[in-house]
Design a protein around this motif. Structure first.
Motif, mmCIF file in Angstrom:
data_model
loop_
_atom_site.group_PDB
_atom_site.id
_atom_site.type_symbol
_atom_site.label_atom_id
_atom_site.label_comp_id
_atom_site.label_asym_id
_atom_site.label_seq_id
_atom_site.Cartn_x
_atom_site.Cartn_y
_atom_site.Cartn_z
ATOM 1 N N GLY A 177 0.785 -1.235 0.000
ATOM 2 C CA GLY A 177 0.000 0.000 0.000
ATOM 3 C C GLY A 177 0.810 1.275 0.000
ATOM 4 O O GLY A 177 0.535 2.193 -0.782
ATOM 5 N N VAL A 231 -0.730 3.808 -2.809
ATOM 6 C CA VAL A 231 -1.992 4.521 -2.552
ATOM 7 C C VAL A 231 -1.870 6.045 -2.492
ATOM 8 O O VAL A 231 -2.876 6.746 -2.584
ATOM 9 C CB VAL A 231 -2.679 4.018 -1.259
ATOM 10 N N SER A 232 -0.666 6.579 -2.358
ATOM 11 C CA SER A 232 -0.519 8.040 -2.306
ATOM 12 C C SER A 232 -0.968 8.707 -3.600
ATOM 13 O O SER A 232 -1.327 9.892 -3.605
ATOM 14 C CB SER A 232 0.932 8.427 -1.986
ATOM 15 N N SER A 269 -11.648 -1.367 4.212
ATOM 16 C CA SER A 269 -11.423 -0.257 5.142
ATOM 17 C C SER A 269 -12.689 0.047 5.927
ATOM 18 O O SER A 269 -12.640 0.259 7.139
ATOM 19 C CB SER A 269 -10.962 0.993 4.386
ATOM 20 N N ASP A 274 -11.666 -2.579 -1.676
ATOM 21 C CA ASP A 274 -12.284 -1.258 -1.592
ATOM 22 C C ASP A 274 -13.193 -1.137 -0.373
ATOM 23 O O ASP A 274 -13.403 -0.058 0.163
ATOM 24 C CB ASP A 274 -13.104 -0.964 -2.863
ATOM 25 N N GLY A 315 -7.397 4.288 1.165
ATOM 26 C CA GLY A 315 -6.064 3.762 0.845
ATOM 27 C C GLY A 315 -5.127 3.755 2.029
ATOM 28 O O GLY A 315 -4.416 2.774 2.277
ATOM 29 N N SER A 316 -5.098 4.849 2.795
ATOM 30 C CA SER A 316 -4.165 4.928 3.919
ATOM 31 C C SER A 316 -4.550 3.971 5.043
ATOM 32 O O SER A 316 -3.674 3.391 5.703
ATOM 33 C CB SER A 316 -4.076 6.368 4.452
ATOM 34 N N ASP A 320 -3.729 7.890 -5.381
ATOM 35 C CA ASP A 320 -5.174 8.100 -5.251
ATOM 36 C C ASP A 320 -5.486 9.145 -4.191
ATOM 37 O O ASP A 320 -6.410 9.953 -4.351
ATOM 38 C CB ASP A 320 -5.876 6.786 -4.914
ATOM 39 N N ILE A 321 -4.717 9.160 -3.098
ATOM 40 C CA ILE A 321 -4.913 10.169 -2.056
ATOM 41 C C ILE A 321 -4.721 11.556 -2.653
ATOM 42 O O ILE A 321 -5.520 12.475 -2.417
ATOM 43 C CB ILE A 321 -3.938 9.950 -0.875
ATOM 44 N N ASP A 348 -0.356 3.895 -10.726
ATOM 45 C CA ASP A 348 -0.327 4.364 -9.330
ATOM 46 C C ASP A 348 0.960 3.990 -8.587
ATOM 47 O O ASP A 348 1.026 4.109 -7.357
ATOM 48 C CB ASP A 348 -1.531 3.839 -8.534
ATOM 49 N N SER A 363 -3.544 0.513 3.992
ATOM 50 C CA SER A 363 -2.092 0.381 4.140
ATOM 51 C C SER A 363 -1.675 0.216 5.596
ATOM 52 O O SER A 363 -0.614 -0.342 5.885
ATOM 53 C CB SER A 363 -1.385 1.617 3.557
#
Length: 478
Positions: free
Chosen positions: A29, A33-34, A394, A391, A240-241, A36-37, A302, A244
């Motif tokens: 992650g 994922v940064s 979380s 998805d 995402g975070s 998408d953030i 990504d 991760s």
């Protein structure tokens, strides 16, 4: 006939427990994922803020879990805490969701991430290399490699805790050192620094333009956001975070194999989550130094860490990150596989899972539980649906974390005289703050990203009839 034992052997010390916390958290992650953030919140300030909010929530939850782990120092972790605080149904719904989505889908996704980055070194392992097209399903080389990896780690863990412990020590130590090294190199060896340029964006939140279906437009404009739109964007970014940063609680599942669990589980939760939180924030600060925000948000597939590593090491950076992610995902999956099976073992002892999962083999590990977990994770790899399931992980995971931490308040009322060798740090303020933040996150997702919520809720609720069938079956055998 395979010789069996009835109890776990406490062989893991504080260092091993900490390595399981950190190793289970750090998968793929942080390397991905940064992007998408950044598409959701757009500025350097909000990128770091999302990671800080997530880190604060994770640390607060870990410190709160210390009280529960000291009260119930036995295998099963969160399943046991929910059962004790609420009722057996609450515990089962967590265990069912854990088996159907939370743990198995994560194992599948981490396995496929290993394969995808192995393909940088051996192109034949790519997800684009289709091995079989059966019409209703296509099977890629990446999926096959992921399944082989999961089977291999499952096999190692059936041979006893020592093999899993050794893998966890070696691979977690290696990836922590490598990540710290990458962060340092990113500040001192970057070909060009974008630090000042990126921080000019401050806390001015913007979001990449979306189409009518709600998907980001690759070359779209950046639109200012605020108020309710910003809250929704932060919640979407935190999917995402939080993914991760998840799996930090895996150490509570193996309490029966930890020396002095009343002390070491709580301490390992704090140390492991603190180490990972610091690494995650520093890694994103490094991204902001090495890459412009546009390059972070539009990184190919990504893969922000690959782009950053190229900015540090040139073309060789791709291979540096590929090896680092392979090490990271290998160690991460070992921790997930090792710990997850202990939950099913405890459920089976309560008559709420396959009866055979309640037994330990001659190596004092739940072999059947390990293999049934392997089977489901492997099927999810083949289905290709692990990404869709992730998805909603979380949402489901935070929902159960909130309930578990609420359980601290309930148990203080229900069992005020029970021994508490460790008490939740900052009680009642910090646990209450986590509950508020967690509920706000879940509500924001329900409002702004319902597609991330209702599938997970449906899977969780399917557990209700399964529970009553299991209870009825249990009673009929008495």
């Amino acid at each position: 006939m395979t010789e069996q034992t009835n109890s776990f052997k406490p062989t893991l010390g504080l260092f091993d427990a900490t390595m399981i916390v950190a190793g289970s958290m750090i998968g793929s992650g942080i390397f991905i994922v940064s992007a998408d953030i950044t598409r959701n919140v757009g500025s350097a300030g909000w990128l770091i803020a999302v990671w800080l909010i997530t880190g604060f929530m994770t640390l607060t939850a870990a410190l709160s879990y210390g009280e529960l782990s000291a009260m119930f120092p036995k295998a099963g972790g969160q399943y046991v805490y929910l059962k004790e605080a609420f009722n057996p149904l609450a515990g089962f719904l967590y265990g069912w969701s854990f088996f159907a989505v939370i743990q198995t889908a994560t194992i599948a996704a981490v396995g496929v991430a290993f394969s995808k980055f192995a393909a940088y070194l051996i192109p034949a392992l790519s997800e684009k290399n289709i091995i079989a097209d059966l019409g209703f399903i296509t099977i890629s080389a990446a999926q096959i490699v992921a399944i082989i990896l999961i089977i291999f780690l499952t096999y190692i863990n059936t041979k006893g805790i020592e093999g899993g412990k050794l893998i966890q020590r070696i691979f977690t130590s290696a990836k922590l050192l490598a990540l710290f090294g990458l962060i340092i190199f990113g500040f001192f060896l970057a070909k060009q620094s974008f630090w000042s340029e990126n921080w000019q964006t401050g806390m001015n939140a913007v979001q990449l333009e979306k189409d009518t279906a709600g998907n980001f437009i690759a070359n779209g404009s950046w639109l200012p956001i605020g108020g309710a739109a910003l809250i929704g964007a932060i919640a979407a970014a935190m999917v995402g975070s939080i993914f991760s940063s998840d799996a930090w609680n895996n150490v509570t599942f193996i309490a029966g194999e930890i020396k002095n669990p009343k002390k070491n589980i709580g301490l390992s939760l704090f140390l492991g989550t603190l180490i990972v939180t610091v690494i995650y924030v520093c890694a994103n600060l490094m991204y902001l130094n090495v890459l412009p925000l546009q390059a972070i948000s539009h990184a190919e597939n990504d893969r922000v860490a690959v782009a950053a590593s190229k900015g540090i090491f040139g073309d060789a950076g791709t291979y540096v990150i590929a090896v680092l992610i392979m090490v990271s995902t290998f160690g991460c999956n070992n921790g997930l596989i090792l710990s997850g099976a202990r939950v099913y073992n405890t459920m089976a002892k309560d008559g709420l899972f396959f009866k055979k999962a309640a037994t330990l083999n001659k190596n004092s590990v739940p072999e059947f539980a390990l293999w049934i977990q392997c089977l489901v994770a492997g099927l999810l790899c083949l289905s290709g649906k692990y990404g869709d399931l992730l998805d909603m992980i979380s949402f489901v995971a935070v929902m159960f974390y909130v309930l578990t931490i609420a359980g601290i308040f309930i148990l203080r009322k229900k069992q005020p005289n029970m021994e508490r060798p460790y008490k939740a740090f900052g009680y009642p303020v910090l646990p209450a703050l986590y509950i508020l933040l967690g509920v706000a996150f879940c509500i924001a997702l329900i409002i702004y990203k319902p597609q991330f919520t209702w599938p997970g809720l449906i899977i969780t609720l399917i557990g209700i009839p399964i529970y009553y069938i299991a209870v009825a079956n249990k009673k009929s055998k008495i």
